[in-house]
Each structure stands twice: as structure tokens, then as C-alpha cells.
Design a protein around this motif. Sequence first.
Motif, short mmCIF file in Angstrom:
data_model
loop_
_atom_site.label_atom_id
_atom_site.label_comp_id
_atom_site.label_asym_id
_atom_site.label_seq_id
_atom_site.Cartn_x
_atom_site.Cartn_y
_atom_site.Cartn_z
N GLY A 35 41.23 25.15 23.07
CA GLY A 35 40.40 26.22 22.56
C GLY A 35 40.89 27.61 22.90
O GLY A 35 40.31 28.61 22.47
N CYS A 36 41.99 27.71 23.66
CA CYS A 36 42.57 29.00 24.04
C CYS A 36 43.76 29.29 23.12
O CYS A 36 44.73 28.54 23.11
N HIS A 37 43.67 30.38 22.36
CA HIS A 37 44.71 30.69 21.37
C HIS A 37 45.61 31.85 21.76
O HIS A 37 46.72 31.96 21.24
N GLN A 38 45.13 32.71 22.63
CA GLN A 38 45.94 33.85 23.06
C GLN A 38 45.50 34.24 24.45
O GLN A 38 44.31 34.22 24.77
N PHE A 39 46.49 34.59 25.28
CA PHE A 39 46.17 35.02 26.65
C PHE A 39 47.27 35.99 27.07
O PHE A 39 48.31 35.61 27.57
N ASP A 40 47.02 37.27 26.81
CA ASP A 40 48.00 38.31 27.10
C ASP A 40 47.70 38.96 28.45
O ASP A 40 46.54 39.28 28.74
N VAL A 41 48.74 39.15 29.24
CA VAL A 41 48.64 39.84 30.53
C VAL A 41 49.42 41.14 30.38
O VAL A 41 50.61 41.12 30.10
N CYS A 42 48.72 42.27 30.53
CA CYS A 42 49.31 43.57 30.25
C CYS A 42 49.19 44.50 31.45
O CYS A 42 48.20 44.45 32.19
N THR A 43 50.19 45.38 31.60
CA THR A 43 50.15 46.42 32.62
C THR A 43 50.52 47.74 31.96
O THR A 43 51.10 47.77 30.87
N ASP A 44 50.20 48.83 32.64
CA ASP A 44 50.51 50.17 32.16
C ASP A 44 51.29 50.88 33.27
O ASP A 44 50.76 51.04 34.37
N PRO A 45 52.53 51.30 33.01
CA PRO A 45 53.31 51.99 34.06
C PRO A 45 52.59 53.21 34.63
O PRO A 45 52.80 53.58 35.77
N ARG A 60 32.51 30.62 22.53
CA ARG A 60 32.06 30.79 23.91
C ARG A 60 32.21 29.48 24.71
O ARG A 60 32.56 29.50 25.88
N ALA A 61 31.95 28.36 24.07
CA ALA A 61 32.08 27.07 24.76
C ALA A 61 33.51 26.85 25.24
O ALA A 61 33.73 26.34 26.35
N ALA A 62 34.50 27.25 24.46
CA ALA A 62 35.90 27.11 24.88
C ALA A 62 36.20 28.01 26.08
O ALA A 62 36.94 27.62 26.98
N PHE A 63 35.60 29.20 26.09
CA PHE A 63 35.78 30.09 27.24
C PHE A 63 35.11 29.50 28.48
O PHE A 63 35.67 29.54 29.57
N GLU A 64 33.93 28.94 28.31
CA GLU A 64 33.24 28.30 29.45
C GLU A 64 34.06 27.12 29.98
O GLU A 64 34.13 26.91 31.20
N THR A 65 34.70 26.37 29.09
CA THR A 65 35.60 25.29 29.51
C THR A 65 36.73 25.84 30.35
O THR A 65 37.11 25.28 31.38
N HIS A 66 37.27 26.98 29.93
CA HIS A 66 38.33 27.65 30.69
C HIS A 66 37.85 27.97 32.10
O HIS A 66 38.55 27.71 33.09
#
Length: 95
Positions: A35-45, A60-66
Motif C-alpha cells: 500500500g506504500c507507493h512513494q516515500f521520499d526523504v528530503c533535506t534542504d542545504p 489511511r488503512a495502508a498508512f496505519e499498516t505502515h
Amino acid sequence: MYAVTVTFTIAQDRMADFLPLMLENAQTSLAEEPGCHQFDVCTDPGLPDRVFLYELYDDRAAFETHLQSPHFRSFDAAVTAMFAEKSVACFAEVR
């Protein structure tokens, strides 16, 4: 779709400890959670103590599973002392 954004303010001198754990959590979420399709980790210099996440789930159920997954629980326990602030916002698609 269900979008989740998270902003962390990382405690001083903890970014080097935090980022590898965050990246591992993101990669495992994408690999093991259908149920997770995208998971971006971002930083700003310009904001070296901030980490921003953008996550997309089926619903929301997929997020709760996460949130209940063993890898997330392990990650969450490991990083709790590494950040000073955390804000989470969730957005459901309008149809």
C-alpha cells in the motif's frame, strides 16, 4: 491516494545517525508494504537540521499498516531521542 508529510527537526549532531535509519525505513516501506507507493526523504542545504518526508499510500488503512509494521516500530524507537521536533500532516484525496 493518501498523502503523509512529516517534518523532523533533528537534534544537534544527530543527523549522521538519523539519516541512514530514515533511508532504511523508507526503502523497507516501499519494498515490503504493497500500500506504500512513494516515500521520499528530503533535506534542504539551507536548513541542515531539517528532514522532510513525502509519503503516498493507497488509503489511511495502508498508512496505519505502515505505523504497525515491525520495521517502522523499530525505526521509531531508535530515532525518538534524535529529533527535537516532529510534525505530521495527512491528506486524503478529494474525489
